[in-house]
Design an enzyme around this catalytic site. Structure first.
Site, PDB file in Angstrom:
ATOM      1  CG  HIS A 197     -10.920  -6.482   8.263  1.00 34.76           C
ATOM      2  ND1 HIS A 197     -10.071  -7.017   9.195  1.00 34.76           N
ATOM      3  CD2 HIS A 197     -10.416  -6.812   7.048  1.00 34.76           C
ATOM      4  CE1 HIS A 197      -9.094  -7.663   8.569  1.00 34.76           C
ATOM      5  NE2 HIS A 197      -9.281  -7.554   7.268  1.00 34.76           N
ATOM      6  CD  GLU A 229      -1.699  -2.415   1.475  1.00 34.24           C
ATOM      7  OE1 GLU A 229      -2.573  -3.307   1.408  1.00 34.24           O
ATOM      8  OE2 GLU A 229      -0.521  -2.632   1.832  1.00 34.24           O
TER       9      GLU A 229
END
Length: 351
Positions: A129, A60
């Protein structure tokens, strides 16, 4: 006007932007996958080729750096992450590069990158999450932060984001991707930093964002049945933050409930209350209030999530409390036929 889903509106905005400007590219984990990130990127690679639409390594920070570099050299990248949580690995690139470049070089160098991040919970998506980090992004000078609710706004705000010369964090709640609304064909853009009045009333001002606006709409409709009317303002973006519309509404209602999908401390709801208190304390008929998540990590257990998250019923009850109204609402009207941690039967899983 035709009805399309939020996901289809995102996909359509991407197609329009990429047709209009060959410098628009899109990339990220899962972009060319068959499910196309909740359907938002389906068919893009087939239409525009693998040089403009492509998957990325699971790196990322590095790939965000690639996107920033590309934007400094004439491209308009749209980078997609399937979870806002994954993007935390790229915060150095976001804060110390994307957000600062324009300021550090006197406006000569711009970073026109749009970073799409998925937020939301359900199906046991726990503390790593399910985070809603809009307030954290909104605290960073140099960033624009967008959180659309309707398919109409998703398309118009995404097009505005892509053609903005500043970095934009575009937050999509995954419970919204299947919702439909009227969306015109062709290109249109919605200015970032302008909220939308979703309902008009005189008793209280509700300020919400993203999926919580859907819950607030349900609450407002139920409150109308017992004679309570609300101004409901959908913020649409949190940076810039349209506090002027909130203050204008408050001069009519005198009461405020700020609704947020994040933890309540240091939240967007907190900022709304702070601005209102400083600018219009003399207009307040009662202390401003907020409803948000507890200052705890999001639980995974089905038994815990039922108490951790809130919805239309809790919003309606809080409004009654603020107004000091001893009225009953029909709890059956808030009952769900599906599990509490999914938005509806159409929702088939976390990805």
């Amino acid at each position: 006007m035709r009805k399309i889903t939020f996901a289809e509106a995102i996909n359509e905005a991407m197609c329009i932007a990429m047709h209009k400007d060959k410098n628009v590219i899109t990339f990220g984990l899962g972009v060319p996958d068959p499910k196309g990130i909740f359907g938002t990127t389906i068919g893009l690679q087939e239409k525009f080729g693998s040089e403009r639409v492509f998957d990325t390594p699971t790196s990322e920070n590095a790939m965000t750096g690639v996107g920033i570099g590309a934007s400094l050299n004439g491209l308009r990248p749209v980078m997609v992450h399937q979870r806002v949580d994954f993007f935390l690995l790229a915060m150095d690139q976001l804060i110390n590069n994307a957000a600062k470049w324009r300021f550090m070089f006197g406006g000569v160098c711009r970073v026109p990158i749009t970073i799409r991040l998925i937020v939301g919970h359900g199906w046991g998506q726990g503390p790593t999450h399910s985070q809603n980090l809009q307030s954290m992004f909104s605290q960073i000078p140099g960033l624009k932060v967008v959180m659309p609710t309707t398919a109409y706004d998703a398309k118009g705000l995404l097009l505005e984001s892509i053609f903005s010369d500043d970095p934009v964090i575009f937050l999509e709640h995954r419970w919204l991707h299947g919702l439909e609304s009227d969306v015109p064909e062709g290109l249109y853009r919605i200015p970032i930093g302008k909220s939308k009045l979703m309902r008009e009333g005189s008793d209280i001002t509700l300020v919400s964002l993203s999926y919580m606006t859907i819950e607030a709409l349900h609450a407002v409709d139920e409150l109308n049945k017992i004679g309570i009317t609300c101004d409901l303002i959908d913020l649409r973006s949190t940076s810039p933050l349209d506090s002027d519309t909130v203050i204008k509404s408050l001069s009519k209602t005198g009461r405020l409930l700020a609704i947020d999908s994040a933890s309540e401390s240091f939240s967007v709801a907190s900022e709304i209350i702070a601005r209102v208190s400083m600018a219009s304390y003399d207009k307040l008929k009662s202390p401003p209030d907020r409803i948000a998540l507890a200052d705890e990590p999001s639980p995974t257990s089905f038994g815990l999530t039922d108490k951790y998250y809130f919805g239309a019923k809790e919003i309606a009850l809080r409004v009654l409390k603020i107004l000091g109204v001893d009225a009953k609402i029909n709890s059956k009207n808030f009952a769900k036929k599906h599990p509490h941690d999914v938005p509806g039967d159409w929702f088939k899983g976390p990805f």
